[in-house]
Design an enzyme around this catalytic site. Structure first.
Site, mmCIF file in Angstrom:
data_model
loop_
_atom_site.group_PDB
_atom_site.id
_atom_site.type_symbol
_atom_site.label_atom_id
_atom_site.label_comp_id
_atom_site.label_asym_id
_atom_site.label_seq_id
_atom_site.Cartn_x
_atom_site.Cartn_y
_atom_site.Cartn_z
ATOM 1 N N LYS A 122 26.159 90.707 70.541
ATOM 2 C CA LYS A 122 27.248 89.727 70.565
ATOM 3 C C LYS A 122 28.051 89.931 71.827
ATOM 4 O O LYS A 122 28.130 91.054 72.343
ATOM 5 C CB LYS A 122 28.162 89.930 69.345
ATOM 6 C CG LYS A 122 28.968 88.706 68.987
ATOM 7 C CD LYS A 122 28.127 87.734 68.186
ATOM 8 C CE LYS A 122 28.902 86.494 67.820
ATOM 9 N NZ LYS A 122 28.086 85.633 66.945
HETATM 10 P P1 NAD Z 1 33.855 76.384 66.993
HETATM 11 O O1 NAD Z 1 34.718 76.936 68.045
HETATM 12 O O2 NAD Z 1 32.917 75.276 67.337
HETATM 13 O O3 NAD Z 1 34.740 75.888 65.749
HETATM 14 C C1 NAD Z 1 35.687 76.676 65.106
HETATM 15 C C2 NAD Z 1 36.534 75.783 64.206
HETATM 16 O O4 NAD Z 1 37.471 76.575 63.484
HETATM 17 C C3 NAD Z 1 37.355 74.739 64.964
HETATM 18 O O5 NAD Z 1 37.410 73.543 64.216
HETATM 19 C C4 NAD Z 1 38.728 75.395 65.044
HETATM 20 O O6 NAD Z 1 39.776 74.427 65.213
HETATM 21 C C5 NAD Z 1 38.766 76.042 63.676
HETATM 22 N N1 NAD Z 1 39.739 77.113 63.572
HETATM 23 C C6 NAD Z 1 40.050 78.072 64.473
HETATM 24 N N2 NAD Z 1 41.028 78.861 63.996
HETATM 25 C C7 NAD Z 1 41.312 78.416 62.772
HETATM 26 C C8 NAD Z 1 42.229 78.819 61.760
HETATM 27 N N3 NAD Z 1 43.054 79.851 61.954
HETATM 28 N N4 NAD Z 1 42.238 78.118 60.601
HETATM 29 C C9 NAD Z 1 41.411 77.072 60.413
HETATM 30 N N5 NAD Z 1 40.533 76.634 61.319
HETATM 31 C C10 NAD Z 1 40.493 77.305 62.485
HETATM 32 O O7 NAD Z 1 33.063 77.643 66.381
HETATM 33 P P2 NAD Z 1 31.707 77.614 65.572
HETATM 34 O O8 NAD Z 1 30.592 77.790 66.533
HETATM 35 O O9 NAD Z 1 31.707 76.463 64.642
HETATM 36 O O10 NAD Z 1 31.816 78.985 64.763
HETATM 37 C C11 NAD Z 1 32.517 79.069 63.516
HETATM 38 C C12 NAD Z 1 32.076 80.328 62.787
HETATM 39 O O11 NAD Z 1 30.664 80.269 62.548
HETATM 40 C C13 NAD Z 1 32.310 81.643 63.521
HETATM 41 O O12 NAD Z 1 32.572 82.668 62.600
HETATM 42 C C14 NAD Z 1 30.964 81.900 64.183
HETATM 43 O O13 NAD Z 1 30.753 83.262 64.486
HETATM 44 C C15 NAD Z 1 30.043 81.429 63.083
HETATM 45 N N6 NAD Z 1 28.691 81.089 63.542
HETATM 46 C C16 NAD Z 1 28.481 80.162 64.501
HETATM 47 C C17 NAD Z 1 27.183 79.841 64.860
HETATM 48 C C18 NAD Z 1 26.897 78.764 65.871
HETATM 49 O O14 NAD Z 1 25.711 78.403 66.011
HETATM 50 N N7 NAD Z 1 27.866 78.201 66.556
HETATM 51 C C19 NAD Z 1 26.103 80.498 64.256
HETATM 52 C C20 NAD Z 1 26.348 81.440 63.261
HETATM 53 C C21 NAD Z 1 27.656 81.724 62.899
#
Ligand code: NAD
Length: 428
Positions: free
Chosen positions: A117
């Site tokens: 990561k």
């Molecule tokens: P992103 O940045 O695209 O979206 C994050 C979302 O969460 C946004 O809508 C943001 O406004 C919201 N957010 C941030 N802080 C917040 C809070 N305090 N309360 C409520 N909402 C809040 O990120 P993502 O890629 O969608 O990742 C989200 C989660 O999924 C993370 O934990 C990431 O590690 C995990 N993840 C992502 C992927 C991927 O392919 N992108 C894969 C596996 C896991």
């Protein structure tokens, strides 16, 4: 583990330190597997921890220095793989925890990768596109000797997307003198990205929720869903669940949440957010709610898809869902996990539920290495096959060992890595 403490680090309370929690889950799995102490010691430590300084010239002419991390946990099964996070709360311990989760996740879904990561502590909303490009390129240059298509392959995570992956791919390629599409996944299709990657994590969430409902004799149609986070993962999950007939009652982003008990029109909401600086707040035919209220809504499936540590000891008693599907990494703390279990609420664990993204990253890498690119239908089909298979393995393991799904998923993932390490032996 004694990780280097950086000046930029904000200490988290011991009970919700992401790395301590990750180690605790590992220890539970090791106990279940009757693992030797020496093997557990090896798996409790990341193999490599890299921290770099990233000096960036801001648009106003000033220079700022940011800290960037890349943690490589274990590459016994194959090259390191893991996302790159841009968020103000990024710390070395958090990145280390997420790298460890990636190791178990890849092993669980049967793809030949190890866990890694990366992250930079910054709020991307406070930087211009030009500044973000310079930051991303310098970060990539600093890591040039530590990453590579058969060494460590970054992908998007919170705060990064296909755009950052394109900059990383270009920087790496310019440094080595030729195009290397396989250095990152989640990149634009124009430079070797895979069809289906953008929706992959959300699609995987939908598939795992669908399978869990099917085990209860239910379908997605009419299921009441609440989603925290409307980014890459939460937004895609919302669209696919809505398409499948689920009632997505509430979603939120960093600026707040919206609620309509009859269900939100997700395509209309996406169009609204696109014209509203990506914020969902103020969407017509919905009531405003806070993120705290959202987590307490009565529903069938609650999907935390934003950040870690959202369901904690403090608010777990308010959760009124039948199933909590961890789309984010680590959204439920260790103590909250125990409380949900005691209340009979099923937790679909992150290392299974959000594995769709890394599965399609793997398929993207395979397509890139073979120079043969598939249509979206094939990508989705291959991913679905691996996800459904992993789900059924986890439920079978859970029944066999009489343990919750999380511990079952960990015993499978950790067990496979431990077996590979035992078979390869300890070098030298
Ligand atoms: P992103 O940045 O695209 O979206 C994050 C979302 O969460 C946004 O809508 C943001 O406004 C919201 N957010 C941030 N802080 C917040 C809070 N305090 N309360 C409520 N909402 C809040 O990120 P993502 O890629 O969608 O990742 C989200 C989660 O999924 C993370 O934990 C990431 O590690 C995990 N993840 C992502 C992927 C991927 O392919 N992108 C894969 C596996 C896991």
């Amino acid at each position: 583990m004694n990780l280097v403490t950086l000046p930029l680090e904000t200490p988290s309370p011991a009970h919700i330190c992401p790395f301590d929690q990750a180690c605790s889950y590992l220890e539970q799995a090791a106990k279940e597997l009757r693992m030797e102490q020496g093997l557990l010691e090896v798996l409790s430590h990341p193999r490599k921890v890299v921290t770099v300084s990233i000096p960036v010239k801001l648009d106003n002419g000033q220079v700022q220095v940011l800290a960037g991390h890349r943690v490589q946990h274990c590459d016994v099964l194959g090259p390191y793989k893991g996302g790159t996070r841009y968020h103000p709360a990024v710390t070395l311990r958090e990145v280390s925890a997420l790298a460890m989760l990636m190791t178990w996740k890849c092993a669980l879904v049967g793809i030949p990768y190890g866990g890694a990561k990366g992250g930079i502590a910054l709020d991307p909303a406070r930087y211009s596109v030009g500044e973000l490009e310079r930051i991303t390129r310098r970060y990539t240059s600093e890591l040039i000797k530590d990453i590579g298509p058969s060494v460590d392959i970054p992908a998007p995570d919170i705060g990064t997307s296909a755009r950052e992956m394109a900059w990383m791919m270009d920087t790496y390629s310019m440094n080595v003198g030729h195009a290397v599409p396989g250095i990152v996944t989640g990149k634009p299709i124009s430079i070797g990205g895979s069809r289906g990657r953008e929706m992959a994590t959300g699609r995987g969430v939908m598939i795992i929720v669908r399978e869990a409902l099917a085990d209860r004799g239910k379908t997605l149609a009419g299921t009441r869903v609440v989603i925290q986070g409307f980014g890459n993962v939460g937004g895609a999950a919302a669209s696919l669940l809505h398409e499948a007939g689920a009632i997505v009652m509430s979603v939120s982003d960093v600026s707040g949440g919206i609620y309509n008990p009859n269900g939100l029109d997700i395509p209309a909401l996406k169009a609204y957010a696109a014209q509203n600086h990506r914020s969902i707040v103020g969407f017509p035919e919905s009531k405003s709610i806070t993120n705290t209220e959202l987590l307490a809504l009565p529903c069938d499936v609650l999907i935390p898809a934003a950040l870690e540590n959202q369901i904690t000891e403090d608010n777990v008693h308010e959760v009124q869902a039948e199933i909590v599907a961890e789309a984010a990494n680590g959204p439920v703390t260790l103590m909250a996990d125990l409380a949900l279990e005691a209340r009979g609420i099923t937790v679909l664990p992150d290392i299974l539920t959000n594995a769709g993204g890394v599965v399609v990253s793997y398929l993207e890498w395979v397509q890139g290495l073979s120079y043969v690119f598939w249509d979206e239908e094939r990508v989705n089909r291959e991913m679905e096959g691996l996800m459904v298979y992993a789900y059924h393995q986890v439920t079978k393991e859970s029944k066999m060992r009489q343990v919750p799904l999380r511990l079952a998923a960990y015993t499978l993932g950790v067990g496979r890595v431990a077996q590979a390490l035992t078979d390869r032996g300890l070098y030298p």
